[in-house]
Design a protein around this motif. Structure first.
Motif, mmCIF file in Angstrom:
data_model
loop_
_atom_site.group_PDB
_atom_site.id
_atom_site.type_symbol
_atom_site.label_atom_id
_atom_site.label_comp_id
_atom_site.label_asym_id
_atom_site.label_seq_id
_atom_site.Cartn_x
_atom_site.Cartn_y
_atom_site.Cartn_z
ATOM 1 N N ILE A 92 0.839 -1.201 0.000
ATOM 2 C CA ILE A 92 0.000 0.000 0.000
ATOM 3 C C ILE A 92 0.873 1.250 0.000
ATOM 4 O O ILE A 92 0.599 2.220 -0.703
ATOM 5 N N TRP A 93 1.984 1.192 0.735
ATOM 6 C CA TRP A 93 2.883 2.360 0.772
ATOM 7 C C TRP A 93 3.499 2.625 -0.604
ATOM 8 O O TRP A 93 3.501 3.763 -1.096
ATOM 9 N N ILE A 94 4.004 1.564 -1.242
ATOM 10 C CA ILE A 94 4.667 1.769 -2.530
ATOM 11 C C ILE A 94 3.641 2.142 -3.595
ATOM 12 O O ILE A 94 3.895 2.991 -4.454
ATOM 13 N N PHE A 95 2.451 1.544 -3.524
ATOM 14 C CA PHE A 95 1.369 1.941 -4.423
ATOM 15 C C PHE A 95 1.068 3.429 -4.232
ATOM 16 O O PHE A 95 0.902 4.172 -5.200
ATOM 17 N N GLY A 98 3.687 5.687 -5.866
ATOM 18 C CA GLY A 98 3.554 5.751 -7.316
ATOM 19 C C GLY A 98 2.302 6.503 -7.722
ATOM 20 O O GLY A 98 2.332 7.388 -8.573
#
Lengths: 292, 360
Positions: A92-95, A98
């Protein structure tokens, strides 16, 4: 001097809102390391809503709501689908990193709507955050529902046996945690910064997570930690307001809060400190609950 | 029509084949969901995909940069895989890359008049050592005191970001260049020798993949790492020292990420210096996708090679659809984000399978 203190308290507000949500999460046994991602979504949606509607209040509400949606998504992954909690939160953090870049970087720039501040200095959100910490502390330590939350975090199967709905309690906590994370992000972007720039959180969500570990899962210590780190963070941004002619370059000053976090976490993790203070770590933290 | 009754059943052991199926399926789902997203943005998905991959694999346009960035991603992925095999989350590839940058550039600025054959190995060694020390610090705190390594590596990332900032920004940065907010250029002898427009370091990363594969499969320490990753109490019972392994995997992981710094700045003709903070931050953020690549390739260092190229080609090809279709910048990241989320959702099938209920 007063403006500096007010800015410190506003940074503390961000840490408090995000931290108390995460504390509630973790007390129910769900680790959400993606708190920075929740803050990014709250910041992005809150900022764009305030920009479009001209209303800060609607911005805060939308930011908190989107935070709650992603808190729920973390719950869906880690509670219902029983995915590893770190994997889910990392995703969720990397999504968020981006998606927010794609969504918001074209709106980079100032908001141009001044936030209401008491005496022109301090946002009332600070008092809201402090009251919230006290409320969460009261709920966790003095009420029936608080006892339920803590027992779910300590041993979900025993809690289930005594008739507590583990899934429901955990969902409740991650959604409230997400809501507060989103609100923290919206507050950061709308009031504290008043602008959008690429990834505006700059590691604040991770410091909030570290503060929860530092607080040993006790809200009053979280309050103290947030105030201390609010001062350190603001000092790193504008050291010359506190000490005129402070010579170190900006890059070095901005390291202070992160270095302080590492030192604090290392100190509270030493065996000696643990013997003396004990860590109230929820025993089931990070483990998915699987009914046999 | 009678629908078959379905029920969930616990899966006790995930076979390798099932795990691969889940990873492949998540890529397919990402393509489907993203196509809907492109339609919503007002373009034809098939055209967009064709455009992305034909640009990224065309030797005349995107191929050299694509392979360069994919190699950086592969370095980051390997730096992530090795610690996670032992159960440690190294999300500090960004900071280790920056520290490697400090190591490589310090040598290059101090001994710029050495011949390439000596200077380049020195830079690589220095970059590796700086990255290794940075990683080992987090491994030490985790191994000795049990401090959460995710938080520590993230803090170290931010510290390293501001360290580079302090080194290159005027007026006090010791490495500040003539151009605004950039470092001094690297001496010519530090430039990476190129083979067919590619730096020699593109061979280094796959070589490390193969070495890691043998480390996991054939060596004693590889076995110890895997044992620790599957169960710490069992590993301790078998006489494995968790603190030692934690420091080892984080140091080697950090060294791999540190090496990528030389590859990144000396291997691309458009850099050969430390660029502005927002530019090096953009490169640093690319390393976070190594987390996703590492998880989807199931921590297999050999499978990481094609998957890095896939992600790298999306990133590189993503730059062209902005220009050609008028789509918003950063759409490629949305694709990768969807891929990550669908992979996580499908992890459900690591624990359960849906079976048809038999008649009683």
């Amino acid at each position: 001097m007063w403006p500096f203190i007010a800015r410190c308290l506003e940074v503390a507000t961000i840490f408090l809102l995000a931290g108390i949500g995460e504390l509630l999460d973790q007390r129910s046994g769900v680790l959400n390391v993606g708190i920075e991602g929740l803050m990014l979504f709250g910041a992005a949606s809150g900022f764009i809503t305030a920009l479009r509607t001209g209303s800060l209040l609607v911005g805060f509400i939308v930011g908190a709501a989107l935070g709650a949606v992603f808190g729920f998504l973390h719950g869906l992954f880690s509670i219902t689908l029983k995915v590893d909690q770190v994997v889910s939160a990392m995703g969720i953090w990397i999504f968020a990193m981006g998606f927010v870049t794609f969504w918001m970087d074209k709106y980079s720039g100032p908001l141009r709507i001044p936030s209401p501040r008491i005496g022109g200095l301090l946002s009332p959100m600070f008092f809201f955050a402090v009251v919230l910490v006290l409320v969460v502390w009261f709920i966790l330590s003095k009420t029936h529902i608080g006892l339920k939350i803590r027992s779910v975090g300590e041993d979900p199967s025993v809690a289930e046996a005594t008739g507590i709905n583990v899934v429901k309690i955990r969902y409740l906590c991650v959604i409230i945690g997400g809501l507060l994370g989103g609100l923290a992000g919206a507050f950061m972007c709308i009031t504290y910064l008043g602008l959008w720039s690429h990834i505006p959180t700059q590691g604040m969500g991770w410091i909030a997570l570290a503060l929860v570990l530092f607080s040993m899962w006790r809200p009053p210590i979280l309050l103290a930690g947030a105030l201390i780190f609010g001062v350190i963070w603001q000092f790193g941004i504008a050291p010359e307001t506190l000490i005129p002619g402070f010579g170190l370059p900006l890059g070095v000053c901005r390291m202070f809060p992160f270095i302080a976090t590492i030192i604090v976490l290392a100190v509270i993790s030493t065996p000696r400190f643990r013997r003396k203070w004990g860590l109230a770590k929820p025993a089931a933290l990070g483990q998915p609950y699987i009914k046999e | 029509m009678k629908l078959p009754k379905l029920k969930l059943e616990r899966v006790l052991v995930v076979t390798g084949r099932d795990a691969v199926k889940i990873s492949v399926l998540s890529i397919i789902i990402a393509f489907v969901v993203f196509s809907a997203f492109i339609l919503f943005e007002g373009a034809n998905p098939i055209d967009v995909y064709k455009c992305v991959f034909s640009y990224a694999f065309d030797p005349k346009t995107g191929l050299p940069t694509m392979i360069h960035r994919s190699t950086l991603l592969l370095f980051a992925t390997l730096a992530f895989i090795l610690p996670l095999k032992a159960g440690l989350w190294n999300v500090g590839m960004e900071g280790q890359l920056y520290l490697g940058t400090v190591g490589a550039f310090a040598v290059a600025y101090a001994y710029g008049d050495l011949p390439s054959t000596i200077l380049i190995p020195l830079m690589l060694i220095s970059a590796g050592i700086f990255g290794a020390v940075y990683g080992a610090f987090a491994g030490f705190l985790r191994g000795k005191f049990g401090v959460n390594e995710i938080v520590i590596t993230l803090m170290l990332n931010n510290i390293a970001f501001w360290l580079l900032h302090a080194l290159i920004m005027p007026p006090t940065g010791p490495w500040r260049g003539i151009a605004e907010s950039q470092s001094r250029p690297l001496p010519v002898s530090a430039w990476a020798p190129t083979i067919w427009r590619l730096p020699f370091t593109v061979v280094l990363a796959p070589a490390i993949s193969i070495l890691l594969f043998f480390l996991f499969e054939k060596t004693r320490i590889g076995f110890q790492i895997k044992a620790l990753g599957s169960s710490q109490p069992a590993a301790e019972h078998a006489g494995i020292n968790p603190a030692k392994i934690a420091i080892f995997v984080m140091a080697v992981g950090g060294a791999i990420a540190g090496l990528s710094a030389y590859h990144m700045w000396a291997g691309d003709p458009s850099f050969r210096l430390i660029p502005r903070p927002d530019a090096y931050k953009g490169i640093g953020e690319l390393t976070y996708w190594g987390i996703m690549v590492g998880l989807i390739c199931l921590l297999n260092p050999l499978a990481a090679i094609p998957l890095s190229i896939f992600v790298g080609s999306l990133r590189e090809g993503g730059t062209v659809i902005v220009r050609r279709y008028g789509l918003t910048y950063g759409l490629d990241r949305v694709f990768l984000g969807i891929l990550f989320l669908s992979f996580i959702a499908l992890q459900f099938f690591y624990r359960y399978k849906i079976v048809r209920k038999k008649k009683a």
